[in-house]
Design an enzyme around this catalytic site. Structure first.
Site, PDB file in Angstrom:
ATOM      1  N   GLN A 259     -12.442   2.896  -8.384  1.00  0.00           N
ATOM      2  CA  GLN A 259     -11.630   2.648  -7.195  1.00  0.00           C
ATOM      3  C   GLN A 259     -12.392   1.766  -6.209  1.00  0.00           C
ATOM      4  OE1 GLN A 259      -8.886   3.915  -8.062  1.00  0.00           O
ATOM      5  NE2 GLN A 259      -7.899   2.763  -6.448  1.00  0.00           N
ATOM      6  N   HIS A 262     -12.484  -2.125  -6.284  1.00  0.00           N
ATOM      7  CA  HIS A 262     -11.296  -2.928  -5.949  1.00  0.00           C
ATOM      8  C   HIS A 262     -11.490  -3.729  -4.670  1.00  0.00           C
ATOM      9  CE1 HIS A 262      -7.978  -2.380  -8.682  1.00  0.00           C
ATOM     10  NE2 HIS A 262      -8.214  -1.090  -8.790  1.00  0.00           N
ATOM     11  N   GLU A 327      -3.617   8.583  -3.169  1.00  0.00           N
ATOM     12  CA  GLU A 327      -2.857   7.732  -4.083  1.00  0.00           C
ATOM     13  C   GLU A 327      -3.087   8.188  -5.536  1.00  0.00           C
ATOM     14  OE1 GLU A 327      -4.409   3.796  -4.099  1.00  0.00           O
ATOM     15  OE2 GLU A 327      -2.672   2.925  -5.131  1.00  0.00           O
ATOM     16  N   HIS A 328      -4.364   8.331  -5.917  1.00  0.00           N
ATOM     17  CA  HIS A 328      -4.735   8.796  -7.261  1.00  0.00           C
ATOM     18  C   HIS A 328      -5.496  10.113  -7.138  1.00  0.00           C
ATOM     19  CE1 HIS A 328      -4.938   4.293  -7.412  1.00  0.00           C
ATOM     20  NE2 HIS A 328      -4.183   4.473  -8.461  1.00  0.00           N
ATOM     21  N   ASP A 361      -4.043   2.668 -14.795  1.00  0.00           N
ATOM     22  CA  ASP A 361      -3.911   1.297 -14.287  1.00  0.00           C
ATOM     23  C   ASP A 361      -3.331   0.358 -15.333  1.00  0.00           C
ATOM     24  OD1 ASP A 361      -4.832   1.725 -11.747  1.00  0.00           O
ATOM     25  OD2 ASP A 361      -6.930   1.371 -12.261  1.00  0.00           O
ATOM     26  N   HIS A 420      40.200   7.845  13.389  1.00  0.00           N
ATOM     27  CA  HIS A 420      39.742   8.620  12.238  1.00  0.00           C
ATOM     28  C   HIS A 420      40.743   9.749  11.952  1.00  0.00           C
ATOM     29  CE1 HIS A 420      35.915   6.608  12.947  1.00  0.00           C
ATOM     30  NE2 HIS A 420      35.376   7.182  11.904  1.00  0.00           N
TER      31      HIS A 420
END
Lengths: 437, 437
Positions: A259, A262, A327-328, A361, A420
């Site tokens: 991670q 990145h 996220e993960h 991934d 209505h």
């Protein structure tokens, strides 16, 4: 060194809150520049797109060369090695198989009042996928965005991918072809987003734009939202690993680094019930950082935003993870399914010691576009649902209207919406006249 | 008089394009004011919320009176007539029954490679629903927002509803109670959105905010998006009615007016294959406008944005409707189901002559929060999905990793993400060592 916290210590709550609220991204304010670019593309169309591409990407295009021809794409695809092609094909096949299962079903039923109700799903007609150029031009992201769109049934799927100086990644074009993308434009930045949203003489507008991009792309997506649909605006990536002492520290170190490599703003957090194991992982990270190709990026991410948290037990680890909403999330423990039961907020869960996040991934099958920055509390990863929309259906019979119409009329009157109520009343009166006959 | 277009005329395409692109809403730019309010609430908490409520709503509150007590809610609910209560109960029951069916299913399977894959849905933990005060305080909207949240399993559901001068609509509180709302705060505007997103000493933050509001509320929702989830930012309402000559012109006129009476920016469009019927409906609208309570609003909407379009046949009518992508679509024709097959973009479809759109506003069952301003091309109405999120799941066995891991490693290398590849390789090496033994 990253922070090393222990839940048993008195100041843990303060330190953990600081970790949760750390601002990891300082996006430059490019909104005014982006607004000007969008206006330019809306006003001058192709000429603006071509001018901006010449300026930013040092590439001179004409309306005829905005898109790759099929022959050009074939020529680039031919450059890909057999091994890379086979890997990409396996990934495409597995991602397609997973997303095929996501297709939701239409429904239609008649209820006790005699009303027919239901819904119907239909695809977005045209979608545009943004693919960054240069270093961040990932073929895997092409698959992850394009395949759900095609599975959903999107008729026309295009890509915008800048090719600075004319350079293109052949794997990106192969991924586009494998996924069934119709057209690939050689354009990027805010000008590409504007062209996809508003159209030009050459580029037809789309209804939905997805895919990652730099600050200009993100700002442009925010600005065209409403005119077209967009996916989430992704922030820097995160992983949280819950691991017991029975893991190889080097495996966990590599998972954290996958991670961290990145982006300097990425965040990797280890949560363990064993302080010694936590120290062993931290040492293994340092060792790997000595030789890792992207050690500058990964090292900065780990030093600035990494964390090792020691908990009393694994249940406490799960509770902390839910507050992070990562996220993960890897669960490297003896009973990963049991621990997963306690997880309420996470983008994707990787169960057990044999499921490194990197599998997800590329070739796992689930999408790798996932909610970042704690947004897994309220949002989901990319899926076929992002390229579908639901139309609700209602059909009254005279009897059904007689049964439930008076309540609608009553509520309309209570909300002072006379027409209505009258639209229901006119029909009920007709029924009453019929009955009276 | 609204525009009267005929597809057979040569200038139709130009006129229709103008109708499609007409800007119906000129939202004031309140962004700077809203940013200041949000900062104030983040800094001063309850004191800011109380001060702003005193200023904007002429109501002096303390931390203890920010929320209604259960006794206060009971006292207000007791003021509701039995008839209104019964109508609201019927609506709640039908909306709940419809949304119950929307709950998606979890999935888990093992594929040919031996990988276990799947996903799991989980509710947002806490949601806040904004309910406007004054004229636009609609109990039906409380049901339409709160019931999907409760069906999804949201644990804590709160409402923010301004009560200018202390005035509250008892039906709103009854709707909140019927829907299972936990807490109702007497606050509104950007300060309410800020309090729900960031929390104060008294008000706990939520994860998702839904519900309509004025320009300040909309701007505040845009600003807190990311910190929390939000629903769509709704624009003015629309209806498109496709009707053949075999309808009562007065019924269709009332259906058009039931949209027009919402808002001067609302849009009502009749598409018919019979010019004479189109003229009859236009005449019926004018007649109803002589006496309608909200004739000033409905008249302005009809005059400025209304349209009657005459087509060659009903298939052409469906094709035009798809270009509009209307929020509400009525199919008042002999074979509504057949015509519905041709509809690709619409928020909600009302089938047949006995299904006035107003049924869907109150008691039909489907949600009345629907995509406006042509966004039905890419988005859907509110549903239980807005209060759920999906966590994807992957679990590899050693054999599964051996089967698909090398492709992941290959792709990681092609993307220059070394640690990704190593995290897979370290595990594969261990398997190879095992086999070698």
């Amino acid at each position: 060194m990253p922070v090393f916290l222990t839940t048993a210590e008195p100041d843990f709550e303060t330190a953990f809150a600081a970790l949760l609220s750390a601002k990891r991204e300082d996006a430059p304010d490019v909104d005014a520049a982006v607004a000007a670019i969008i206006d330019d593309v809306r006003t001058r169309g192709d000429a603006a797109v071509i001018g901006l591409t010449s300026k930013f990407d040092r590439l001179d295009l004409s309306p005829e060369t905005l898109a790759f021809t099929q022959d050009e794409i074939s020529a680039e695809c031919a450059k890909v090695s057999d091994e890379d092609r086979a890997a990409l094909e396996l990934a495409a096949e597995r991602v397609r198989a997973y997303h095929d299962r996501q297709m939701p079903e239409d429904a239609r039923w008649t209820d006790a009042a005699g009303a027919e109700l239901g819904w119907r799903w239909s695809p977005v007609s045209a979608a545009g996928l943004y693919v960054p150029g240069g270093l961040a031009s990932y073929p895997s992201s092409v698959l992850m965005n394009a395949i759900p769109a095609k599975v959903a049934g999107v008729e026309r799927l295009v890509i915008a991918c800048p090719t600075p100086g004319g350079a293109v990644n052949p794997l990106v074009l192969l991924a586009a072809r494998l996924a069934g993308v119709d057209t690939v434009y050689r354009i990027g930045g805010a000008q590409a987003i504007a062209a996809l949203a508003y159209g030009t003489a050459t580029i037809r507008p789309v209804d939905k734009i997805t895919g990652p991009g730099n600050a200009y792309v993100a700002a442009a997506k925010r600005r065209v939202f409403g005119r077209v649909g967009i996916d989430m605006i992704a922030g820097p990536s995160e992983i949280l690993v819950i691991a017991d002492r029975d893991n190889d520290p080097d495996w966990i170190a590599l998972d954290l680094l996958s991670q961290a490599e990145h982006d300097e703003s990425a965040q990797s957090i280890l949560v363990t019930d064993d302080a010694g194991f936590g120290r062993a992982v931290a040492a293994a990270v340092e060792k790997r950082l000595e030789t890792l190709e992207r050690r500058a990026i990964a090292g900065a991410s780990w030093r600035d935003y990494g964390a090792v948290i020691v908990t009393r037990d694994l249940h406490e680890a799960a509770a902390l993870s839910n507050r992070v909403a990562p996220e993960h999330l890897e669960l490297c423990v003896a009973d990963p399914d049991g621990l997963a039961e306690r997880i309420t907020h996470a983008g994707a869960i990787f169960l057990g010691r044999w499921t490194p996040e990197a599998i997800g991934d590329y070739v796992g099958g689930p999408n790798h576009v996932l909610p970042t920055a704690r947004s897994a509390r309220f949002s989901s990863g990319l899926s076929v649902m992002d390229f579908l929309k639901r139309t609700t259906i209602a059909k009254m019979t005279p009897a059904a209207l007689a049964a439930i119409g008076p309540a609608a009329e009553r509520l309309a009157i209570s909300e002072s919406l006379e027409a209505h109520g009258l639209s229901v009343r006119a029909r009920l009166d007709q029924l009453n006249r019929r009955e009276a006959q």
